[in-house]
Write an enzyme that holds these catalytic residues in place. Structure first.
Site, PDB file in Angstrom:
ATOM      1  N   LYS A  28     -45.551 -43.228   9.987  1.00 34.00           N
ATOM      2  CA  LYS A  28     -45.426 -42.007  10.538  1.00 34.00           C
ATOM      3  C   LYS A  28     -44.278 -41.042  10.221  1.00 34.00           C
ATOM      4  O   LYS A  28     -44.674 -39.977   9.834  1.00 34.00           O
ATOM      5  CB  LYS A  28     -45.130 -42.199  12.257  1.00 34.00           C
ATOM      6  CG  LYS A  28     -44.821 -41.019  12.761  1.00 34.00           C
ATOM      7  CD  LYS A  28     -44.162 -41.458  14.360  1.00 34.00           C
ATOM      8  CE  LYS A  28     -43.776 -39.827  15.189  1.00 34.00           C
ATOM      9  NZ  LYS A  28     -44.786 -39.128  15.361  1.00 34.00           N
ATOM     10  N   GLU A 504     -43.362 -30.164  31.135  1.00 34.17           N
ATOM     11  CA  GLU A 504     -43.104 -31.492  31.213  1.00 34.17           C
ATOM     12  C   GLU A 504     -41.998 -32.000  30.306  1.00 34.17           C
ATOM     13  O   GLU A 504     -42.116 -33.217  29.510  1.00 34.17           O
ATOM     14  CB  GLU A 504     -44.416 -32.237  30.780  1.00 34.17           C
ATOM     15  CG  GLU A 504     -45.629 -31.874  31.847  1.00 34.17           C
ATOM     16  CD  GLU A 504     -46.826 -32.401  31.223  1.00 34.17           C
ATOM     17  OE1 GLU A 504     -46.773 -33.323  30.673  1.00 34.17           O
ATOM     18  OE2 GLU A 504     -47.748 -31.884  31.861  1.00 34.17           O
ATOM     19  N   HIS A 661     -58.781 -32.793  33.077  1.00 34.57           N
ATOM     20  CA  HIS A 661     -58.833 -32.391  31.479  1.00 34.57           C
ATOM     21  C   HIS A 661     -59.479 -33.786  31.119  1.00 34.57           C
ATOM     22  O   HIS A 661     -59.076 -34.799  31.318  1.00 34.57           O
ATOM     23  CB  HIS A 661     -57.279 -32.288  31.345  1.00 34.57           C
ATOM     24  CG  HIS A 661     -57.442 -32.237  29.861  1.00 34.57           C
ATOM     25  ND1 HIS A 661     -57.978 -31.354  29.112  1.00 34.57           N
ATOM     26  CD2 HIS A 661     -56.670 -33.004  28.939  1.00 34.57           C
ATOM     27  CE1 HIS A 661     -57.696 -31.529  27.585  1.00 34.57           C
ATOM     28  NE2 HIS A 661     -56.949 -32.621  27.672  1.00 34.57           N
ATOM     29  N   GLU A 685     -62.111 -30.422  25.632  1.00 31.89           N
ATOM     30  CA  GLU A 685     -62.023 -30.224  24.419  1.00 31.89           C
ATOM     31  C   GLU A 685     -63.307 -29.345  23.669  1.00 31.89           C
ATOM     32  O   GLU A 685     -64.393 -29.754  24.198  1.00 31.89           O
ATOM     33  CB  GLU A 685     -61.765 -31.270  23.490  1.00 31.89           C
ATOM     34  CG  GLU A 685     -61.746 -31.187  22.070  1.00 31.89           C
ATOM     35  CD  GLU A 685     -63.020 -30.997  21.373  1.00 31.89           C
ATOM     36  OE1 GLU A 685     -63.169 -30.160  20.217  1.00 31.89           O
ATOM     37  OE2 GLU A 685     -63.992 -31.697  21.675  1.00 31.89           O
ATOM     38  N   HIS A 714     -54.516 -30.107  17.783  1.00 25.89           N
ATOM     39  CA  HIS A 714     -54.397 -31.395  17.086  1.00 25.89           C
ATOM     40  C   HIS A 714     -54.388 -30.972  15.666  1.00 25.89           C
ATOM     41  O   HIS A 714     -54.202 -31.710  14.460  1.00 25.89           O
ATOM     42  CB  HIS A 714     -55.491 -32.522  17.328  1.00 25.89           C
ATOM     43  CG  HIS A 714     -55.320 -32.998  18.763  1.00 25.89           C
ATOM     44  ND1 HIS A 714     -55.748 -32.307  19.844  1.00 25.89           N
ATOM     45  CD2 HIS A 714     -54.818 -34.056  19.177  1.00 25.89           C
ATOM     46  CE1 HIS A 714     -55.719 -33.050  20.775  1.00 25.89           C
ATOM     47  NE2 HIS A 714     -55.200 -34.093  20.420  1.00 25.89           N
TER      48      HIS A 714
END
Length: 780
Positions: A28, A504, A661, A685, A714
Site C-alpha cells: 500500500k 467524522e 447509503h 453509487e 474512489h
C-alpha cells in the site's frame, strides 16, 4: 489423445491465495508513493519482488514445499481482475493511447485504468462475490481485440524459480472473467461478453504454453463465477461456456496441469460439467458447500478439499475438517487439503496482536495459522489421524472453551431480543412522514449533502495515534476534534451544502469505531485486509453478544448542530454492514447476531433524536454484498437483513428523517429489499456505472428519496461541472425531481482536501444549473 501435461502430483496441501499487501501494508505504502511521484516504477517493482519473496519464504517456514507447486503466485499490485484485463489485452478504447505499440501497458497505464485520468473515467468497481473485496469490472464488446499483452504472470513464476521455488501461477479463469464483465460502450444493445469466449480462449492457451515452457507444472484458474446464481447470465449459457472453455484448454497439448478452483460456494450442476473435461484438479469449497455426490469422471480428478475457512478468522473444528477430507476420499483416490477461498480476506498473523485477550487469541486463526492448519491436515492425510492427534485435540479444547467463555452469551441481551414484536419493526406511513419532514426541514428541491466523512488529514491521524498511546490528554484530543468539526461545518456552509455532516474526524473506520464502543467486539492492531487497490481495513472481531453500554456519537453530532442552523445528519453504520465488515462469530445464525447489533443502534438513534438531531443516516453499503450466491438462500437473508435495519430505525417519530447509503453493488436484484428498508432517503453509487442504477430504480417503481451519487470519490480526478450536470440530468430522466438528492457516491475520508473541495464546489454548481433550468424552489 492429448498428452497429460501434469508431470507431478498435485500438492497434498495448499491455499488458494495469500494476503498480498504486506504484513505492515508495505505494498500500500509503496503504491501510494508511486502515485505521488515519490517512488519510481523500478523502485516499486523492487518492493513488490521483495514482498513476493517474503511470502514464499514464509509459506515454506509454515510447512509448504519449495518445489511441489503448493505455493500459489497470487500477488497483484491492485486487483486480480485488472491483472487479467491487462494480460489478455482487454483495454477499453478510451484508454487506447496508454497502450504501447507492442500492446503492452506500463504500471502508470495499469493504475490509470483503476483510477481514471482527465475525462477518462476509471473502470467500474464492484464487490467480489459475497466479500468486502472490490474488483474492477472488465468492459468487453465486439471491438475488443484479445491478445497476450502481458507476460507478468510468467515473469513472476520465473522469478520464483530463480530463487529455488516451483510455484503455481494463478489467474482468473476465462468463464468467470467474462461473466464478471460488462458490455462496453461500443457494444450493441443486448450484447453478452460471454459470447466472446471462443476469441478469448486462444489467449489463455498461449499463456498456458508460455507457462509450460517456463517450467510450471500446475496453473490455478479461479472460477468462482461457476458457484454463483446471482450473475445475470442464463445458467445454461454458463454451463455451456464451462464445457467449451475447459474442453478447449483441457485438450491443449502444451500446458501445465489445470487446477480449477471454485470458491465461495458449491459447484452444484457445474461439477459434472467440469468433471467431464480434461482438467486434472478441481477445488471444492466445503465450508460454504458440502461433499458432493459421485459423478462420472470425478474419480479420475484430484479433488482439492477446501475445508479451512478462508473467509473468516476462527480456529474452528479441525477434527471435523479432517473428517470431511476423509469423506472426499470416497469420491477419488487423489485428495488434497486447501482453504475454501483465498486468504486475501484475512490478516497475516494473529501473533502480531499483542493487545487481544489470550483467550480470544486461542480461538483465532489468521492467514499464517490457516496455512499451518492446512499443513497439519495434509500430514494427517499421508501419515494417518494419529500423527496429528495433538493439534486436533488442541483445536477441540479451544472450541469448547470458547463456547462457555464469559460474554459469549449475555442473558439480558437475549431476553430483549426474544421480547420483540412486529410493531418494533414498523414506522408510520411514508406519505405522512414525507409531509412531516418537509415541514420540519424546509429543504430546497434537489437537496445537497455528503455521505458523512471528510478527508482525514495527517494531523488528525497523528492526534488519534497520540491519544491511543496516551501521549495526548483526552481533553486535548477532544478539543482538536472539535476544532476539525468546526472547520468542516464552516467549509460546508461556504460551499453551500443543504444538509451538514460533522465529518467524522474522531472515527478511524466506519465499523471499527462502533466496535470499539460496543460490548461483544474486539479490535486488532495489525489485522489489515485489502478492500480494493491500496485501500486496507482492519475488520473488527465480533465474538460475543452485542450491547451498547453508553451513547457513542451523540456528543459529536450535537456539537456540530450547535455550529449551524442547517440540519446536521447523525451518522451511524448499519447492522448488516457492521456484520459484513467484521469477522463475525460463527456459532449462531447471522440474523440472530444482526438483531443484537440493531438493538444497540436503535438505542443510539433514539438518543440522537432526543438530542435534537432531525436526520440520521444508517449506512448499509454491504446490503447487496452479503446476498447469498444461491437463490434458495435469498429469502431468508433478505428477511433478516431488512428486518435488522427496520428494527434499528423504526423507533423514531415521523419528523425524523432516516437516510441510508449503499455503494458498489448491483442493485437490481435487491431493489425490492431496498424499498422494504423503508428509509426516507437512500443514497447510491451512480457515477462509475454512469447512472445505470437509476434505470433499475425506475423499473422497480421506487418512490422514496434517492441520493444520486454523481461524484465518484474512489478516483482522484475532479469531475467537471458539465459532467456532473449531465449525470444529474440523467438521474432526473428516470426519477421524479421530488425524490432526488444530490451527493457524492461515498464518504470522502480517503480523498485529499484540494480535490474534495473542488469537486464539491462543482457538484453544487451543477445542482444550481439544474435547479435554475427546472425552476426549482424551496419546498417544491
Amino acid at each position: 489423445m492429448p498428452i497429460s501435461p501434469a508431470s507431478s502430483a498435485f500438492p497434498t496441501g495448499t491455499i488458494l491465495g495469500y494476503p498480498r499487501i504486506g504484513r505492515r501494508r508495505e505494498l500500500k505504502k509503496a503504491v501510494e508513493a508511486f502515485w505521488s511521484g515519490a517512488m519510481s516504477a523500478g523502485e516499486l517493482e523492487t518492493v513488490a519482488a521483495g514482498l513476493r519473496q517474503a511470502t514464499r519464504d514464509r509459506l515454506v517456514d509454515l510447512g509448504f514445499g519449495r518445489t511441489d507447486s503448493s505455493i500459489p503466485e497470487s500477488f497483484s499490485y491492485y486487483d486480480q481482475v485488472l491483472d487479467t484485463i491487462v494480460a489478455v489485452g482487454a483495454i477499453p478504447t478510451r484508454f487506447a493511447e496508454l497502450v504501447a505499440a507492442d500492446g503492452t501497458l506500463d504500471l502508470t497505464g495499469y493504475f490509470t485504468l483503476a483510477r481514471g485520468e482527465g475525462e477518462n473515467l476509471p473502470l467500474e468497481m464492484t464487490k467480489w462475490f459475497d466479500s468486502n473485496y472490490h474488483y474492477l469490472v472488465p468492459e468487453i464488446g465486439p471491438e475488443t481485440v484479445f491478445s497476450l499483452a502481458s507476460d507478468r504472470i510468467v515473469r513472476e513464476f520465473v522469478e520464483a524459480k530463480a530463487a529455488g521455488f516451483l510455484t503455481r501461477p494463478q489467474l482468473v479463469g476465462p468463464v468467470t472473467f467474462l461473466l464478471l464483465s460488462k458490455a462496453s460502450d461500443e457494444a450493441p444493445a443486448g450484447f453478452s461478453p460471454l459470447s466472446r469466449l471462443n476469441d478469448l480462449l486462444p489467449v489463455y492457451a498461449a499463456l498456458l504454453t508460455r507457462l509450460a515452457d517456463a517450467g510450471a507444472e500446475w496453473v490455478q484458474l479461479d472460477e468462482p463465477g461457476l458457484v454463483s446464481e446471482s450473475i445475470d447470465v442464463p445458467r445454461a449459457d454458463t454451463l455451456a461456456a464451462v464445457a467449451s472453455a475447459y474442453g478447449v484448454l483441457g485438450q491443449h497439448r502444451i500446458r501445465p496441469g489445470l487446477f480449477v478452483a471454485a470458491p465461495y460456494g458449491s459447484l452444484d450442476d457445474a461439477l459434472p460439467v467440469l468433471a467431464a473435461t480434461a482438467v486434472e484438479a478441481i477445488g471444492l469449497d466445503l465450508v460454504r458447500g458440502s461433499v458432493p455426490l459421485a459423478v462420472p469422471g470425478l474419480a479420475e480428478k484430484t479433488l482439492v478439499a477446501g475445508v479451512i475457512d478462508g473467509h473468516n478468522i476462527w480456529r474452528g473444528d479441525l477434527a471435523g475438517a479432517f473428517e470431511i477430507v476423509q469423506s472426499v476420499r470416497a469420491l477419488s483416490d487423489s485428495v488434497s487439503v486447501c482453504t475454501s477461498t483465498s486468504l486475501l480476506h484475512v490478516p497475516h498473523d494473529v501473533r502480531d496482536e499483542k493487545s487481544l485477550p489470550a483467550a480470544l487469541v486461542s480461538w483465532l486463526a489468521f492467514a499464517d495459522q490457516k496455512v499451518i492448519q492446512v499443513a497439519t491436515l495434509a500430514r494427517g492425510l499421508t501419515a494417518g489421524r494419529a500423527a496429528i492427534a495433538g493439534p486436533l485435540a488442541d483445536a477441540a479444547a479451544a472450541l469448547a472453551a470458547r463456547s462457555t467463555a464469559p460474554g459469549v452469551h449475555d442473558g439480558s441481551v437475549r431476553a430483549r431480543a426474544a421480547a420483540l414484536t412486529d410493531s418494533d419493526f414498523r414506522r408510520g406511513n411514508y406519505a405522512d412522514r414525507l409531509s412531516a419532514q418537509d415541514a420540519a426541514l424546509q429543504l430546497p428541491a434537489l437537496p445537497t449533502t455528503t455521505i458523512g466523512s471528510f478527508p482525514q488529514t495527517a494531523d488528525i491521524r497523528r492526534a488519534r495515534a497520540r491519544f491511543l498511546k496516551g501521549t495526548l490528554a483526552a481533553q486535548d484530543y477532544r478539543n482538536l476534534m472539535r476544532a476539525e468539526i468546526g472547520r468542516v461545518v464552516a467549509l460546508q456552509e461556504e460551499i453551500g451544502l443543504d444538509v451538514i455532516v460533522h465529518g467524522e474526524p474522531e472515527r478511524n473506520d466506519m465499523v471499527q469505531y462502533f466496535a470499539e464502543n460496543l460490548d461483544g467486539f474486539a479490535v486488532t492492531e495489525n489485522g489489515w485486509v485489502q478492500s480494493y487497490g491500496s485501500r486496507c481495513t482492519r475488520p473488527s472481531i465480533l465474538w460475543g453478544d452485542v450491547s451498547r453500554p453508553t451513547p457513542i456519537t451523540v456528543d459529536w453530532s450535537v456539537y456540530a448542530q450547535s455550529l449551524t442552523a442547517k440540519p446536521v445528519k447523525g451518522m451511524l453504520t448499519g447492522p448488516v454492514t457492521i456484520l459484513a465488515w467484521s469477522f463475525v462469530r460463527d456459532d449462531q445464525p447471522l440474523g440472530e447476531t444482526a438483531r443484537q447489533v440493531s438493538l444497540a443502534l436503535r438505542d443510539e438513534i433514539g438518543d440522537l433524536e432526543a438530542a435534537g438531531i432531525k436526520i440520521v443516516q444508517v449506512d448499509e453499503p454491504a446490503l447487496r454484498e452479503l446476498l447469498p450466491l444461491k437463490k434458495k438462500n435469498h429469502a431468508d437473508y433478505l428477511d433478516w437483513s431488512v428486518g435488522s435495519f427496520r428494527l434499528a430505525t423504526a423507533g423514531v417519530a415521523d419528523e425524523t428523517q432516516i437516510h441510508t447509503h449503499l455503494c458498489y453493488s448491483e442493485f437490481g436484484v435487491v431493489i425490492e429489499a431496498i424499498r422494504n428498508l423503508d428509509a426516507d432517503v437512500t443514497s447510491i453509487e451512480a457515477a462509475r456505472s454512469r447512472m445505470e442504477v437509476v434505470r433499475e430504480i425506475e423499473a422497480g417503481g421506487f418512490d422514496h428519496g434517492i441520493g444520486a451519487g454523481i461524484y465518484d470519490i474512489h478516483s482522484p480526478r475532479v469531475p467537471s461541472v458539465e459532467e456532473l450536470t449531465a449525470l444529474l440530468d440523467t438521474a432526473l430522466e428516470s426519477i421524479p425531481e421530488r425524490q432526488v438528492w444530490v451527493n457524492p457516491d461515498c464518504g470522502l475520508k480517503t480523498r485529499g482536501y484540494d480535490e474534495t473541495v473542488h469537486s464539491l464546489h462543482n457538484m453544487l454548481a451543477a445542482t444550481r444549473v439544474v435547479r435554475e433550468r427546472r425552476g426549482a424552489v424551496v419546498g417544491v
